[in-house]
Design an enzyme around this catalytic site. Sequence first.
Site, mmCIF file in Angstrom:
data_model
loop_
_atom_site.group_PDB
_atom_site.id
_atom_site.type_symbol
_atom_site.label_atom_id
_atom_site.label_comp_id
_atom_site.label_asym_id
_atom_site.label_seq_id
_atom_site.Cartn_x
_atom_site.Cartn_y
_atom_site.Cartn_z
ATOM 1 N N LYS A 149 0.979 -1.239 -0.026
ATOM 2 C CA LYS A 149 -0.079 0.119 0.003
ATOM 3 C C LYS A 149 1.020 1.263 -0.098
ATOM 4 O O LYS A 149 0.597 2.245 -0.774
ATOM 5 C CB LYS A 149 -1.069 -0.176 1.163
ATOM 6 N N CYS A 187 -19.278 2.196 7.803
ATOM 7 C CA CYS A 187 -19.363 3.125 8.934
ATOM 8 C C CYS A 187 -20.459 2.679 9.851
ATOM 9 O O CYS A 187 -20.703 2.372 10.878
ATOM 10 C CB CYS A 187 -19.181 4.269 8.776
ATOM 11 N N ARG A 195 -35.146 9.308 1.806
ATOM 12 C CA ARG A 195 -35.429 8.513 0.532
ATOM 13 C C ARG A 195 -35.393 6.795 1.164
ATOM 14 O O ARG A 195 -34.622 6.213 1.200
ATOM 15 C CB ARG A 195 -34.235 8.819 -0.532
ATOM 16 N N ARG A 252 -17.868 11.627 4.104
ATOM 17 C CA ARG A 252 -18.878 10.988 3.171
ATOM 18 C C ARG A 252 -18.170 10.432 2.098
ATOM 19 O O ARG A 252 -17.514 11.234 1.391
ATOM 20 C CB ARG A 252 -20.086 12.033 2.755
ATOM 21 N N ASN A 311 -23.702 9.341 13.613
ATOM 22 C CA ASN A 311 -24.299 8.086 12.749
ATOM 23 C C ASN A 311 -25.480 7.347 13.221
ATOM 24 O O ASN A 311 -26.190 6.927 12.330
ATOM 25 C CB ASN A 311 -22.933 7.180 12.667
#
Length: 482
Positions: free
Chosen positions: A68, A302, A293, A188, A250
């Site tokens: 990585k 998350c 929605r 986000r 959250n």
Amino acid sequence: MEPPVLSKSVQSKSASAQSRTATVTAAPPLPRARRLSVIGTGYLGATHAVCMAALGFETLGLDVDAEKVAALSAGRLPFYEPGLEDLLRDQLATGRLRFTTSYEEAAAFADVHFLCVGTPQRTDGPGADLRYVDGAVQALGPHLTRPCLLVGKSTVPVGTAARLEALLAQLAPAGQGAEVAWNPEFLREGFAVQDTLRPDRLVFGVTSDRAERLLREVYAPLLEPAEEREPVPLVVADLATAELVKVAANSFLAMKISFINAMAEVCEAAGADVLPLAQALSHDPRIGGRFLRPGVGFGGGCLPKDIRAFTARAEELGVGRAVRFLHQADEVNLRRRDAVVGLARELSGGDLCGRRIAVLGAAFKPGSDDIRDSPALAVADLIEREGAEVVVYDPMAMDNARKVFPALSFADSVTKAAVGSDVLLHLTEWPEFEDIDPRALGVTVAGQRIIDGRNTLDASRWRAAGWEYRALGRPRSGPIRD
């Protein structure tokens, strides 16, 4: 450098934060912070490292995964995030951004260390797995020989920061000069760069004025007013409050999503339509329309694991009853996946065995290749287990989906996924799916039946093209308002 002067509305503090200096032992002053390390270069860490470099700081990203580190050093992201890879390459070119696998190098390099490692759900229960958080502190601590600040950004159970502070005091040669603060993230997926460089708020959990001053210095480019924007609102609090902010946010979001999905269940039983219901609710200023929605529910890395870890921690603290509603929110969310499978079974004549089902979407949300707890793939897997042939297409998440769900079939376009299908499932709301021509697609399928699991397609348009259109919480037939 003196911290910028902020308005009273921006300088909000909890009572406990205002009185904290009385019980904190004085420590040597820290130099002006120009060097930062970011420990962990997953989604959160890589984003934070790149954006801190973009704000002008010399930044060193650290990860134990050498592959990585090599990829990031070469300007390649191990995940998809709009705009981030270009910014990564730009910052590497400036020389302000580097990556390493050495904790010793990071400790010698930086004055502020951001802790951004993952906190997945435990395999043996709903709580958070803190092995990576603890491991990072244990590896870094012995190398901290001068005053510094370890700033947690990972989402952790309340009480973790205080425990890490005690652990660091034992491990670090700098002693009380190595402090802990908490600065929760609110990213986000799909908007990570924007949310880092122009966040809607900053939260500092600190135990000393020194820690607060240093964090103000790090975030000065965001806290100082500029011509094109107002300063970012800042809340300064104690460690425990800062830890709770992210899981509380959250949890509230999960409740709102689950609430409208619960209303969809009621609408299905009553023959009502959840979309105009949600629209009517959205005009109430106390409620608002965001995240109302209805559909197949939330997923990702998350929300699901955070609300479960929160309820587990509340039980440990003896206040499990206070957050019992989160269990119900989780149950409502998972039931929506079963509801989509039930609709697919119904449209297949009561039996999915031998049917060909096309699934549009694999990522848990558009703008990402993240498939963690993806509702789309969870539904695809459940249908495949009932004997159907499932073909999946997603614009970004195909490689990740293939690795985790090898039993599913995959196609490289909407048309190829839909060929010969008995039922089409729309489960991730990518913009390209809204642009599908239902008449043209109807020629390729075996049966013109579609389940809109996100309630974002034009129902009238699909029905006018001859499709049997079904969606969660919406009328089975007759006039439908979009």
